[in-house]
Design an enzyme around this catalytic site. Structure first.
Site, PDB file in Angstrom:
ATOM      1  N   ASP A  87       0.880  -1.157   0.000  1.00  0.00           N
ATOM      2  CA  ASP A  87       0.000   0.000   0.000  1.00  0.00           C
ATOM      3  C   ASP A  87       0.924   1.215   0.000  1.00  0.00           C
ATOM      4  O   ASP A  87       2.065   1.142   0.461  1.00  0.00           O
ATOM      5  CB  ASP A  87      -0.886  -0.029   1.242  1.00  0.00           C
ATOM      6  N   ASP A 122      -3.283   6.448  -3.619  1.00  0.00           N
ATOM      7  CA  ASP A 122      -4.677   6.818  -3.860  1.00  0.00           C
ATOM      8  C   ASP A 122      -5.177   7.743  -2.761  1.00  0.00           C
ATOM      9  O   ASP A 122      -4.476   8.017  -1.792  1.00  0.00           O
ATOM     10  CB  ASP A 122      -5.573   5.571  -3.971  1.00  0.00           C
ATOM     11  N   CYS A 273     -12.975 -22.595  20.443  1.00  0.00           N
ATOM     12  CA  CYS A 273     -12.056 -22.732  19.315  1.00  0.00           C
ATOM     13  C   CYS A 273     -11.046 -23.812  19.662  1.00  0.00           C
ATOM     14  O   CYS A 273     -10.732 -24.022  20.833  1.00  0.00           O
ATOM     15  CB  CYS A 273     -11.362 -21.389  19.094  1.00  0.00           C
ATOM     16  N   CYS A 275      -7.996 -24.028  17.785  1.00  0.00           N
ATOM     17  CA  CYS A 275      -6.756 -23.728  17.078  1.00  0.00           C
ATOM     18  C   CYS A 275      -5.588 -24.071  18.004  1.00  0.00           C
ATOM     19  O   CYS A 275      -5.780 -24.298  19.193  1.00  0.00           O
ATOM     20  CB  CYS A 275      -6.725 -22.266  16.643  1.00  0.00           C
ATOM     21  N   CYS A 278      -5.721 -22.052  21.232  1.00  0.00           N
ATOM     22  CA  CYS A 278      -6.827 -22.313  22.153  1.00  0.00           C
ATOM     23  C   CYS A 278      -6.832 -23.743  22.678  1.00  0.00           C
ATOM     24  O   CYS A 278      -7.380 -24.000  23.739  1.00  0.00           O
ATOM     25  CB  CYS A 278      -8.155 -22.003  21.476  1.00  0.00           C
TER      26      CYS A 278
END
Lengths: 510, 510
Positions: A87, A122, A273, A275, A278
């Site tokens: 960006d 931009d 969760c 994952c 977790c």
């Protein structure tokens, strides 16, 4: 630049984007990486999490590293050997108002640091900008893009065309058209962050739809939209990549992502969760960690949630169940529901008709029908369309309720009917598909759907009434063995037909 | 035995069940452990996965270990120091027809091996059994239970009362009543496996509802129901524990669980999961593993999915969003939708009214309204009920559309109205809650809801029309500033009222 589309469902596509640093499978979540301070290493993002594309900020890179960055290159600076999107300060414009760099100089810098997917400088329109000001921002962005293209020269990099305009949809269209004409091969839609913060998902959806009308096939990036609530819908509407720093920003704020949104750690009683974070920590452990460590662990968890969301959406595309998945997801938040409803009813503006284009003509798996809105899914509309142009020389029509066995023409009941009414057109029906002539009762999805057996009121199934009217009009004489739903439909359609009661009928449920 | 209920939502409860080997937090998934061959060790289930209760088979234990089992005890045999539930052959009865053991002998054996939660020898009715035969099975089960109780004596173990009857609901009631009277403190409902295999979730839901009518507070186990599709609904209906061997059986069959069901490994293109298995292996790696290893890895993944499902449901209970979660989950399969619809409309049998009992009077978080069925959620019904008995001496009613600000009485618009109509009862409205008198516009959930702004047709909101009729009948004169929805409602209600057009009205949206 090559963007190869491999599979589609609705306007979503599984694609492959080639960059100087490898291929990216899309849709993809693109983690934001800070060019100077990295709490989670880009190496971890690639090697452990499997992200093959990250985004970083060229403007901050320029300010911090100066010309040294040109020598080292962005991949060396952030320590990432996959593809890097840059960006160029647009977000800083949005946050702080202005940036002390010229578009051409920024383009040269992004070229020099060997960004794989650079974005011209931009001027994001954000959300809530008055029309004239938004128009001016779009003009400046387009001018910057022209200046950028003069600098670009011969390149393997994939330069991005930043489409601005936000809720001023004519500006979005104008912006997309101009960038398309300039030759950009990858488009980016700005700036949904503020739309998302206001939960204006319906405006976001309409903005995407308007841009996609102009650029249906080129890959599309959605700025700042990496969130479990927005990605499935945005993917369904044809967006391919999504960046966000939210995994880290939320973690710093103690916010834990989950499939239906976010929750503060102190609001949770459980870690819903599994994952790696977790499943190796309890909630209590997470809460009592030193802050710095907790931020890292929650940020990693958030990345896992984002990755799962993209993978679930991709698998839904492959299964032909993206419509089901998006409709299910809509029940995460009433504002998301407002957006998702547009897929079935956009006030007859037809802005969302384009989702039919990517919907396969045939699917391996049975599609599911749940709610009245499912009448509007592309497969159902397409089937009703086919039936409306069905041609027969027969003058008599006999309609019989659908049974559990498919296709209709292969059932025992059909054979009995055919014997009893040898000169009649035989048909069955389904609340979502309308009338199903026996001859095409094996055509997808007539024999490839699962429909809940729940009480339905005909007033919610206007497409069924229309299908009945259109089909019955082809015949001189109509006999209908009707269940309760069909009886209501005959009345609603104002149809002259001989009605036999389903429950009294001699032929058993087919 | 102590079963302490800590939080509730709908008929679901977060509870604590005391056993000789520790406390179990419910709702809980209870993995089935084979007493002889264990591919996944019970130690792994407890220490890595965190399951504090498993179930194993006393009948197989008796056949394999004989009297040695009495010396070693079941915890030593399976190598598990948490709580152990023992089934006593009922499933073998269902599968193979008969079992060579007497109820009293089996009870003595389960007592001797120190099962924490033993189940008497029952005769499961399965699904599809003719009424007379099912009745006979229930009779035998109850007789076995009486014989069992003679053996039990003084004990810390939690003996389970096996409720049979399946789709013959009067038998379910009879069975539950008899076991309740015998003094069983923990009930188990049999045998949903066959109902689930036939996707007859609606029958399953009605079976649970009928049993809960008899035993509303005692803990309830649901045999064989450990599946991501069934657990949230069964929990919402008041079931507390769920056993299943499916994690392993599916793994052996190459079936991979996910939030919306199962998929064969060869049907997947992605692993839409971030459990420790899926985040450390690619799909390709899983597929090319030796079969034995793959079965173990997929079984572990399946356990993670089941654990996540229970944790998500528990968190939804704590968030007061179990209704939302169950309605969202319903979009996983049309047959699940059939069952979930019963919560809003069970054909006016009132079988599901009991879900209101556990629904808190106040919730911290705003509830979400999405679909017409949400009119039937307990919070909305309760509010309309309160409004119908609202008392006022005023003779004039003025109704104004709801704005974004809550409560109504604190808005600027309200104050203007109050000045303009000093002698009138002021009220606002919501499609799901009906008429909201200003005085109670801060009462939950009048100011604690999020409602999608989508096009609604009054014909889907009959409860709104009724609310309007009941409330307006209290007044001599009614003035309504009406949006399109309200105009339809006034017409549908056949109400005499002065209508002012919302869009023309001087007072801005509140």
């Amino acid at each position: 630049m090559v963007f190869e589309i491999r599979y589609t469902d609705l306007a979503a596509r599984i694609g492959r984007l080639s960059t100087p640093h490898g291929e990216i499978e899309t849709p993809a979540f693109v983690p934001v990486v800070h060019p100077v301070r990295q709490t989670i290493s880009p190496r971890f993002l690639k090697e452990v999490m499997g992200f093959s594309l990250v985004i970083t900020n060229a403007y901050i890179t320029l300010r911090h590293y100066g010309d040294d960055a040109r020598k080292r290159g962005i991949h060396n600076i952030i320590g990432f050997d996959g593809a890097v999107m840059t960006d160029s300060g647009g977000y800083q414009v949005l946050e702080y108002g202005s940036v002390e760099v010229e578009p051409a100089a920024m383009a040269q810098f992004e070229k020099d640091i060997k960004s794989d997917i650079p974005i011209p400088l931009d001027k994001p329109t954000g959300y809530g900008l008055p029309y004239q000001q938004a128009k001016e921002y779009v003009r400046i962005t387009l001018e910057n893009c022209e200046q950028t293209l003069k600098v670009v020269g011969d390149t393997d990099a994939v330069w991005v065309g930043p489409v601005q305009g936000a809720e001023h949809f004519d500006l979005v269209e104008h912006s997309a058209k101009a960038l398309d004409r300039m030759g950009f091969q990858f488009m980016a839609l700005g700036s949904p962050v503020e739309l998302m913060e206001a939960y204006e998902f319906a405006i976001l959806a309409r903005m995407i739809a308007r841009a996609k009308k102009i650029i249906p096939t080129k890959p599309v990036h959605l700025f700042g939209a990496g969130h479990p609530l927005t990605m499935p819908l945005a993917i369904a509407l044809g967006c391919d990549t999504f960046d966000s720093a939210s995994y880290m920003l939320y973690a710093k704020d103690g916010r834990y992502m989950h499939a239906n949104g976010t929750a503060r750690l102190e609001e949770l009683t459980y870690l819903p969760c599994q994952c790696p974070i977790c499943s190796s920590h309890t909630l209590k452990e997470l809460r009592s960690m030193p802050r710095d460590q907790r931020v890292i662990e929650v940020a990693k968890h958030n990345l896992h949630v984002l990755k799962t969301e993209v993978d679930m959406t991709k698998q839904a595309i492959m299964d032909g169940r993206l419509w089901e998945y998006v409709m299910q997801k809509a029940r995460a938040h009433p504002k998301l529901m407002e957006a998702v409803q547009l897929l079935g009813n956009d006030g007859n503006r037809g802005e969302f008709n384009f989702i039919a284009d990517g919907t396969p003509l045939f699917k391996d798996k049975a599609i599911f029908f749940f709610d009245p809105i499912d009448q509007q899914r592309p497969e159902a509309k397409r089937f009703r369309q086919a039936v409306s142009s069905f041609v027969t020389i027969k003058k008599k029509l006999v309609v019989f309720p659908e049974g559990e066995v498919h296709p209709f023409y292969a059932t025992k009941g059909f054979k009995e009917l055919a014997k009893k009414f040898p000169d009649a057109q035989l048909a069955t029906y389904n609340p979502y598909l309308g009338i199903i002539p026996a001859e095409i009762s094996d055509v997808f999805p007539a024999s490839h759907n699962l429909t809940s057996r729940v009480e339905r009121r005909i007033r919610d199934y206007q497409s069924f009434v229309e299908s009945l009217q259109i089909f019955a009009a082809k015949f001189d004489e109509v006999t209908i063995v009707a269940d309760e739903f069909m009886k209501q439909a005959v009345q609603e359609a104002g149809l002259k037909a001989r009605i036999e009661d389903y429950s009294d009928h001699v032929i058993d449920r087919l």
